[in-house]
Design an enzyme around this catalytic site. Structure first.
Site, PDB file in Angstrom:
ATOM      1  N   ARG A 124     -12.740  78.573  -7.717  1.00 39.00           N
ATOM      2  CA  ARG A 124     -13.234  79.954  -7.786  1.00 39.00           C
ATOM      3  C   ARG A 124     -14.744  79.948  -7.607  1.00 39.00           C
ATOM      4  O   ARG A 124     -15.445  79.245  -8.329  1.00 39.00           O
ATOM      5  CB  ARG A 124     -12.875  80.614  -9.120  1.00 39.00           C
ATOM      6  CG  ARG A 124     -12.923  82.159  -9.062  1.00 39.00           C
ATOM      7  CD  ARG A 124     -12.736  82.804 -10.428  1.00 39.00           C
ATOM      8  NE  ARG A 124     -13.871  82.532 -11.273  1.00 39.00           N
ATOM      9  CZ  ARG A 124     -13.800  82.319 -12.594  1.00 39.00           C
ATOM     10  NH1 ARG A 124     -12.645  82.355 -13.213  1.00 39.00           N
ATOM     11  NH2 ARG A 124     -14.894  82.066 -13.283  1.00 39.00           N
ATOM     12  N   GLU A 140     -21.930  80.215  -9.486  1.00 39.06           N
ATOM     13  CA  GLU A 140     -21.482  78.822  -9.511  1.00 39.06           C
ATOM     14  C   GLU A 140     -20.162  78.660  -8.772  1.00 39.06           C
ATOM     15  O   GLU A 140     -19.448  79.629  -8.546  1.00 39.06           O
ATOM     16  CB  GLU A 140     -21.357  78.276 -10.933  1.00 39.06           C
ATOM     17  CG  GLU A 140     -20.245  78.886 -11.715  1.00 39.06           C
ATOM     18  CD  GLU A 140     -19.799  78.033 -12.918  1.00 39.06           C
ATOM     19  OE1 GLU A 140     -20.056  76.817 -12.962  1.00 39.06           O
ATOM     20  OE2 GLU A 140     -19.172  78.613 -13.804  1.00 39.06           O
ATOM     21  N   ASN A 142     -16.595  76.780  -9.115  1.00 43.36           N
ATOM     22  CA  ASN A 142     -15.764  76.130 -10.145  1.00 43.36           C
ATOM     23  C   ASN A 142     -14.639  75.345  -9.493  1.00 43.36           C
ATOM     24  O   ASN A 142     -13.885  75.899  -8.689  1.00 43.36           O
ATOM     25  CB  ASN A 142     -15.146  77.191 -11.049  1.00 43.36           C
ATOM     26  CG  ASN A 142     -16.186  78.018 -11.771  1.00 43.36           C
ATOM     27  OD1 ASN A 142     -16.796  77.570 -12.730  1.00 43.36           O
ATOM     28  ND2 ASN A 142     -16.424  79.236 -11.291  1.00 43.36           N
ATOM     29  N   SER A 147      -9.942  80.380 -14.460  1.00 45.21           N
ATOM     30  CA  SER A 147      -9.047  81.264 -15.198  1.00 45.21           C
ATOM     31  C   SER A 147      -9.099  82.697 -14.676  1.00 45.21           C
ATOM     32  O   SER A 147      -9.885  83.027 -13.785  1.00 45.21           O
ATOM     33  CB  SER A 147      -9.377  81.217 -16.686  1.00 45.21           C
ATOM     34  OG  SER A 147     -10.728  81.524 -16.884  1.00 45.21           O
ATOM     35  N   LYS A 317     -23.150  71.248 -11.726  1.00 43.50           N
ATOM     36  CA  LYS A 317     -24.287  72.109 -11.376  1.00 43.50           C
ATOM     37  C   LYS A 317     -25.296  71.361 -10.489  1.00 43.50           C
ATOM     38  O   LYS A 317     -25.939  71.938  -9.628  1.00 43.50           O
ATOM     39  CB  LYS A 317     -24.976  72.603 -12.649  1.00 43.50           C
ATOM     40  CG  LYS A 317     -24.048  73.251 -13.676  1.00 43.50           C
ATOM     41  CD  LYS A 317     -23.801  74.703 -13.390  1.00 43.50           C
ATOM     42  CE  LYS A 317     -23.151  75.481 -14.505  1.00 43.50           C
ATOM     43  NZ  LYS A 317     -21.744  75.235 -14.809  1.00 43.50           N
ATOM     44  N   LYS A 377     -29.708  75.166 -16.618  1.00 35.30           N
ATOM     45  CA  LYS A 377     -28.295  74.808 -16.812  1.00 35.30           C
ATOM     46  C   LYS A 377     -28.091  73.307 -16.965  1.00 35.30           C
ATOM     47  O   LYS A 377     -28.566  72.534 -16.135  1.00 35.30           O
ATOM     48  CB  LYS A 377     -27.456  75.280 -15.614  1.00 35.30           C
ATOM     49  CG  LYS A 377     -27.487  76.773 -15.386  1.00 35.30           C
ATOM     50  CD  LYS A 377     -26.482  77.175 -14.312  1.00 35.30           C
ATOM     51  CE  LYS A 377     -26.523  78.667 -14.071  1.00 35.30           C
ATOM     52  NZ  LYS A 377     -25.498  79.086 -13.085  1.00 35.30           N
ATOM     53  N   GLU A 381     -19.414  73.029 -18.276  1.00 43.35           N
ATOM     54  CA  GLU A 381     -18.611  74.155 -17.815  1.00 43.35           C
ATOM     55  C   GLU A 381     -18.114  74.943 -19.017  1.00 43.35           C
ATOM     56  O   GLU A 381     -18.063  74.427 -20.123  1.00 43.35           O
ATOM     57  CB  GLU A 381     -17.367  73.638 -17.069  1.00 43.35           C
ATOM     58  CG  GLU A 381     -17.653  72.864 -15.821  1.00 43.35           C
ATOM     59  CD  GLU A 381     -18.472  73.627 -14.824  1.00 43.35           C
ATOM     60  OE1 GLU A 381     -18.204  74.824 -14.630  1.00 43.35           O
ATOM     61  OE2 GLU A 381     -19.408  73.039 -14.259  1.00 43.35           O
ATOM     62  N   GLY A 382     -17.736  76.172 -18.751  1.00 43.12           N
ATOM     63  CA  GLY A 382     -16.956  76.898 -19.749  1.00 43.12           C
ATOM     64  C   GLY A 382     -17.730  77.872 -20.611  1.00 43.12           C
ATOM     65  O   GLY A 382     -17.196  78.432 -21.561  1.00 43.12           O
ATOM     66  N   ARG A 463     -15.293  90.283 -13.303  1.00 47.68           N
ATOM     67  CA  ARG A 463     -15.557  90.244 -14.746  1.00 47.68           C
ATOM     68  C   ARG A 463     -16.812  91.046 -15.005  1.00 47.68           C
ATOM     69  O   ARG A 463     -17.772  90.937 -14.242  1.00 47.68           O
ATOM     70  CB  ARG A 463     -15.848  88.807 -15.193  1.00 47.68           C
ATOM     71  CG  ARG A 463     -14.667  88.080 -15.761  1.00 47.68           C
ATOM     72  CD  ARG A 463     -15.045  86.668 -16.129  1.00 47.68           C
ATOM     73  NE  ARG A 463     -15.831  86.042 -15.080  1.00 47.68           N
ATOM     74  CZ  ARG A 463     -16.466  84.888 -15.219  1.00 47.68           C
ATOM     75  NH1 ARG A 463     -16.419  84.238 -16.368  1.00 47.68           N
ATOM     76  NH2 ARG A 463     -17.160  84.368 -14.210  1.00 47.68           N
TER      77      ARG A 463
HETATM   78  P1  ADP Z   1     -20.403  78.064 -16.932  1.00 52.02           P
HETATM   79  O1  ADP Z   1     -20.029  76.825 -16.230  1.00 52.02           O
HETATM   80  O2  ADP Z   1     -20.707  77.867 -18.351  1.00 52.02           O
HETATM   81  O3  ADP Z   1     -19.440  79.189 -16.644  1.00 52.02           O
HETATM   82  P2  ADP Z   1     -22.287  79.565 -15.268  1.00 52.02           P
HETATM   83  O4  ADP Z   1     -23.207  78.920 -14.339  1.00 52.02           O
HETATM   84  O5  ADP Z   1     -21.151  80.290 -14.664  1.00 52.02           O
HETATM   85  O6  ADP Z   1     -21.820  78.466 -16.303  1.00 52.02           O
HETATM   86  O7  ADP Z   1     -23.107  80.561 -16.203  1.00 52.02           O
HETATM   87  C1  ADP Z   1     -22.503  81.326 -17.219  1.00 52.02           C
HETATM   88  C2  ADP Z   1     -22.859  82.793 -17.082  1.00 52.02           C
HETATM   89  O8  ADP Z   1     -24.280  82.948 -17.099  1.00 52.02           O
HETATM   90  C3  ADP Z   1     -22.429  83.412 -15.776  1.00 52.02           C
HETATM   91  O9  ADP Z   1     -21.094  83.855 -15.835  1.00 52.02           O
HETATM   92  C4  ADP Z   1     -23.437  84.542 -15.598  1.00 52.02           C
HETATM   93  O10 ADP Z   1     -23.048  85.672 -16.359  1.00 52.02           O
HETATM   94  C5  ADP Z   1     -24.692  83.960 -16.191  1.00 52.02           C
HETATM   95  N1  ADP Z   1     -25.501  83.338 -15.115  1.00 52.02           N
HETATM   96  C6  ADP Z   1     -25.474  82.058 -14.712  1.00 52.02           C
HETATM   97  N2  ADP Z   1     -26.311  81.815 -13.681  1.00 52.02           N
HETATM   98  C7  ADP Z   1     -26.907  82.995 -13.403  1.00 52.02           C
HETATM   99  C8  ADP Z   1     -27.886  83.424 -12.446  1.00 52.02           C
HETATM  100  N3  ADP Z   1     -28.425  82.570 -11.572  1.00 52.02           N
HETATM  101  N4  ADP Z   1     -28.253  84.722 -12.474  1.00 52.02           N
HETATM  102  C9  ADP Z   1     -27.719  85.598 -13.349  1.00 52.02           C
HETATM  103  N5  ADP Z   1     -26.810  85.255 -14.278  1.00 52.02           N
HETATM  104  C10 ADP Z   1     -26.386  83.979 -14.316  1.00 52.02           C
HETATM  105 MG    MG Z   2     -19.099  80.245 -14.925  1.00 50.28          MG
END
Ligand code: ADP
Ligand code: MG
Length: 487
Positions: A124, A140, A142, A147, A317, A377, A381-382, A463
């Protein structure tokens, strides 16, 4: 063109809408377990009452680049394996307890004789739509345990039902939105189809319904209905049974015979191991010896893994950061057309490493001088692991500088806000929300040769969360399941 405003309902109409949304959800499986649940209890999933506007062109672009992204990650794993392994080795040093352990599983499971070259990815890619550029930007990619493919189809069906039966109209019983602007994600059927394809290829391209799919799940999973919807589709449409076990249980309930994995109690042979667990350290901490042994046991078996440990690690990442480099991208996708290349790179924002390179120096400067535009970051994950905005400088100062290399610094995407309504338990919240569009993709490939056997789109997810919250996890309580209204 501007989107239509959200429906304006009277309090009585909203109450009626709420009750109808709740009862439809309970009748049709748009549900989650509440915290500290008993197995017979359930709760309506947190959802938006109305669909959220997404520009049609953005949606189409996100759909279009998915197969390119699928191919990119597969080419990385298969045709650029030694490069990937060198990067993962470095990451393993920064994060020995998790990335390191996964990498160790990869090394231990790689023997001279390849038992199962075929591998399945259910991916995803998550985006936000940048409000200034009006372009999709990737949050990101995945590669493990993605899910909400189940609940996404369901909320599309719910909102179509509410629209078609007139609950969004404040005067008559008319449809508020045109049907063609409220598409329903086919993620349940497509993800189930991906697993069925895994089963088919495992059985030398035969529709064998004697072999089954193993769902590796977390204990006390609150989001289990999202997974069940896929299991029931797999059975109803493809007549393939599934079996659920946690990583801790696998050591006891799975047996390996002649390299094939079987459920001990029934001797059902497992064709596909589908991970909805195993993506974070907490999945293994319950019982490290048993859980890591389970992972190794499955990895070494002949079953097709969804995903293999190497595929999982490719979603880190750090890799996402490296792939924003145009030369690297071109090398991994040598046959890509100019137009596709442009389309792909238009989805990137700047991501910086924390190393000794020029970019690394820039990262160190940006993190301290304008942290409000960035998110930091780690390789996790998660949800719940990132460090946002003004917390970045203090966080960096709190850890030894030699550990900074484990992090990436990413530009924050600023999406438009909308005043949709979120329903959580019996409450309706009317606050500014921001949305994240996830596009699912299935890919079945040969991990040894790089041959891609199937590469498909498999639906989407929207979401949404309050504008004020940094993270978007639905199960974690920050966000909710939404669907798109195309304009
Ligand atoms: P995880 O692997 O924990 O899901 P993500 O990279 O998806 O990590 O980050 C978690 C959440 O943080 C995302 O669903 C989003 O809401 C917010 N986020 C992450 N990166 C960004 C970004 N570059 N700009 C805005 N919001 C972000
Ligand atoms: Mg995420």
């Amino acid at each position: 063109m501007d989107p239509k405003p959200f429906p304006q309902l009277t309090q009585d109409q909203e109450n009626e809408l709420k009750l109808n949304a709740q009862q439809w959800s309970l009748s049709n499986g748009l549900v989650m377990y509440p915290p500290n649940f008993e197995s017979f209890q359930t709760n309506v999933a947190p959802i938006t009452l109305f669909p959220t506007p997404i520009p049609r062109s953005s949606f189409q672009q996100a759909i279009k680049v998915q197969k390119l992204y699928n191919e990119l990650y597969i080419n990385l794993i298969t045709k650029n394996k030694s490069w990937l392994i060198e990067i993962l080795k470095d990451l393993a040093k920064f994060d020995p307890d998790f990335t390191g352990k996964l990498f160790e599983i990869y090394q231990k499971s790689t023997t001279e004789e390849i038992l199962q070259p075929l591998s399945l990815g259910i991916f995803r890619s998550d985006y936000m739509i940048d409000s200034k550029l009006n372009e999709i930007k990737q949050v990101e990619f995945n590669t493990v345990s993605v899910s909400f493919g189940g609940l996404s189809t369901k909320i599309g069906e719910l909102q179509n039902f509410l629209n078609s039966t007139g609950f969004y109209d404040n005067k008559y019983n008319f449809k508020y939105y045109d049907d063609e602007n409220l598409p329903i994600s086919d993620s349940i059927s497509k993800i189930a189809q991906g697993l069925a394809q895994g089963n088919y290829y495992y059985n030398d391209k035969q529709d064998n319904t004697d072999t089954i799919v193993l769902f590796v799940v977390q204990p006390n999973e609150r989001n289990c209905f999202d997974q069940r919807l896929i299991e029931y589709e797999l059975f109803n449409k493809h007549k393939i049974k599934s079996f659920r076990a946690t990583l801790e249980e696998i050591e006891d309930v799975i047996t390996i015979n002649d390299d094939k994995a079987y459920i001990k109690s029934t001797m059902d042979e497992i064709s596909v191991v589908y991970y909805r667990s195993g993506y974070g350290p907490s999945d293994y901490e319950i019982n490290p010896t048993k859980t890591w042994n389970s992972r190794l046991k499955l990895e070494k078996s002949k079953a097709i893994k969804c995903p293999s440990v190497l595929t999982q690690l490719s979603g880190s990442k750090k890799i996402q950061q490296l792939l924003t480099n145009h030369e690297i991208l071109q090398k991994i996708l040598p046959n890509i057309t100019n137009d596709d290349f442009k389309e792909l790179i238009s989805t990137f924002v700047n991501i910086y490493p924390f190393d000794d390179s020029e970019l690394g120096a820039k990262a160190k400067e940006l993190a301290f001088e304008q942290p409000e535009n960035y998110v930091l970051k780690p390789q996790r994950e998660g949800g719940g692991n990132n460090i946002y905005k003004k917390n970045i400088p203090d966080f960096l100062k709190s850890i030894p500088e030699k550990e900074w290399g484990a992090y990436i610094l990413m530009e924050l995407i600023v999406p438009k806000t909308f005043k949709n309504k979120i329903m959580r338990n019996n409450e309706i919240y009317n606050e500014n929300i921001i949305s994240e569009l996830g596009i699912f993709g299935n890919i079945l490939f040969n991990e040894s040769t790089g041959e891609i056997l199937e590469n498909e789109n498999s639906g989407w997810l929207l979401r949404s969360k309050f504008e004020t919250s940094d993270e978007g996890g639905v199960a974690a309580g920050f966000g909710c399941v939404d669907n798109i209204y195309l304009y």
